[in-house]
Design an enzyme around this catalytic site. Structure first.
Site, PDB file in Angstrom:
ATOM      1  N   GLY A  70      81.746 -35.330 102.769  1.00  0.00           N
ATOM      2  CA  GLY A  70      80.904 -35.335 101.580  1.00  0.00           C
ATOM      3  C   GLY A  70      80.355 -33.987 101.143  1.00  0.00           C
ATOM      4  O   GLY A  70      79.930 -33.851  99.999  1.00  0.00           O
ATOM      5  N   ASP A  71      80.365 -32.997 102.032  1.00  0.00           N
ATOM      6  CA  ASP A  71      79.826 -31.670 101.679  1.00  0.00           C
ATOM      7  C   ASP A  71      80.548 -30.615 102.502  1.00  0.00           C
ATOM      8  O   ASP A  71      79.933 -29.792 103.180  1.00  0.00           O
ATOM      9  CB  ASP A  71      78.318 -31.634 101.934  1.00  0.00           C
ATOM     10  CG  ASP A  71      77.655 -30.384 101.368  1.00  0.00           C
ATOM     11  OD1 ASP A  71      78.271 -29.710 100.514  1.00  0.00           O
ATOM     12  OD2 ASP A  71      76.521 -30.068 101.779  1.00  0.00           O
TER      13      ASP A  71
END
Length: 286
Positions: free
Chosen positions: A193-194
């Site tokens: 996600g990041d």
């Protein structure tokens, strides 16, 4: 570090602390390496913000990735609050600069993580992207999820901060109409996600670790888009991942569209220096 907190951490570890040194660990919290006669540990703590829920969300993401048995995350030893100071205590990973072989292993193991699926896009709880709230309300449609849970909240924030004008922000129906062409036959996969270069480690033994996740079930190319946003990973990383997840004619366009979310986040966090990049993608696709 607060001496009383240090004593509290020592009691958790059941060993005397021999040294505490500050380390770079992001913008939200203070981070420390804690050395003991029984090894080293990593501590993040924050007194000025209500960070216990932030740390709990991080723990949830680390454990969700860890349970897949595809790629390692640091072991979590404690997530608690002491005298109004929230903290997260983990094992310390001694790391090195990645070689081509290390990048290959990272790409293979990330591809294995991306094989982990769900029946929906999103997650059973919200988390954060940087220091911003990240909503993960589940959707059956990837178009609906990406528009409702990713683009619209960041566009709304950018308008409220006067970083984008109303006319620069597409309407919901226009966002969905344009994305339907690019978002076809997409299955939910577990994402870090990041995944920028500061959110993985290669241990001294050559073992990849993921840290600071913002997990949810989405399209695997979202993680790949983030890896390419600020300089990219080694070529062997992409070759290894692409042997499992093949690119198609719309991959390059989707990469830019997924980078739009992260650029909007940076626009909202750090200001107008990201405006041109955001504006360029909005004009190109919407």
């Amino acid at each position: 570090m607060n001496p009383e907190l240090q004593s509290y951490i020592s009691n958790i570890l059941k060993v005397s602390i021999t040294r505490v040194s500050s380390v770079h660990g992001g913008d939200i919290s203070k981070s420390y390496r804690i050395d003991t006669s029984n090894g080293s540990y990593f501590l993040k703590c924050n007194r000025s913000k209500p960070t216990k829920n932030i740390f709990q969300a991080e723990v949830y993401g680390l454990q969700l990735i860890r349970k897949t048995n595809t790629i390692k995350t640091p072991k979590v030893l404690a997530c608690d609050t002491f005298q109004n100071e929230s903290f997260l205590l983990m094992e310390f990973i001694k790391s090195k600069s990645p070689s081509s072989e290390d990048f290959k292993n990272l790409g293979q193991q990330l591809a294995n993580l991306h094989k982990c699926t769900a029946d929906y896009f999103g997650l059973d709880q919200d988390n954060l992207i940087g220091s911003l709230h990240q909503s993960n309300h589940t959707e059956a449609s990837w178009v609906d999820f990406y528009v409702n849970e990713r683009l619209l909240p960041q566009l709304k924030t950018a308008k409220e901060k006067n970083l984008l004008s109303k006319t620069e922000c597409p309407e919901i129906q226009d966002l969905k109409r344009h994305l339907e062409y690019f978002f076809t036959d997409i299955k939910p996969t577990l994402l870090h996600g990041d995944l920028w270069h500061g959110n993985y480690l290669i241990s001294n033994e050559g073992i990849p670790y993921l840290i600071d996740p913002a997990v949810y079930y989405g399209h695997h190319e979202v993680d790949m888009a983030m890896t390419k946003l600020f300089g990219g990973f080694g070529e062997s990383f992409y070759q290894a991942h692409n042997t499992v997840f093949k690119e198609d004619k719309n991959t390059s366009a989707r990469i830019e569209i997924y980078q739009l979310y992260y650029l909007l986040v940076h626009l909202n966090l750090f200001g107008s220096s990201y405006y041109d990049a955001v504006s360029s993608i909005l004009q190109k696709y919407f």
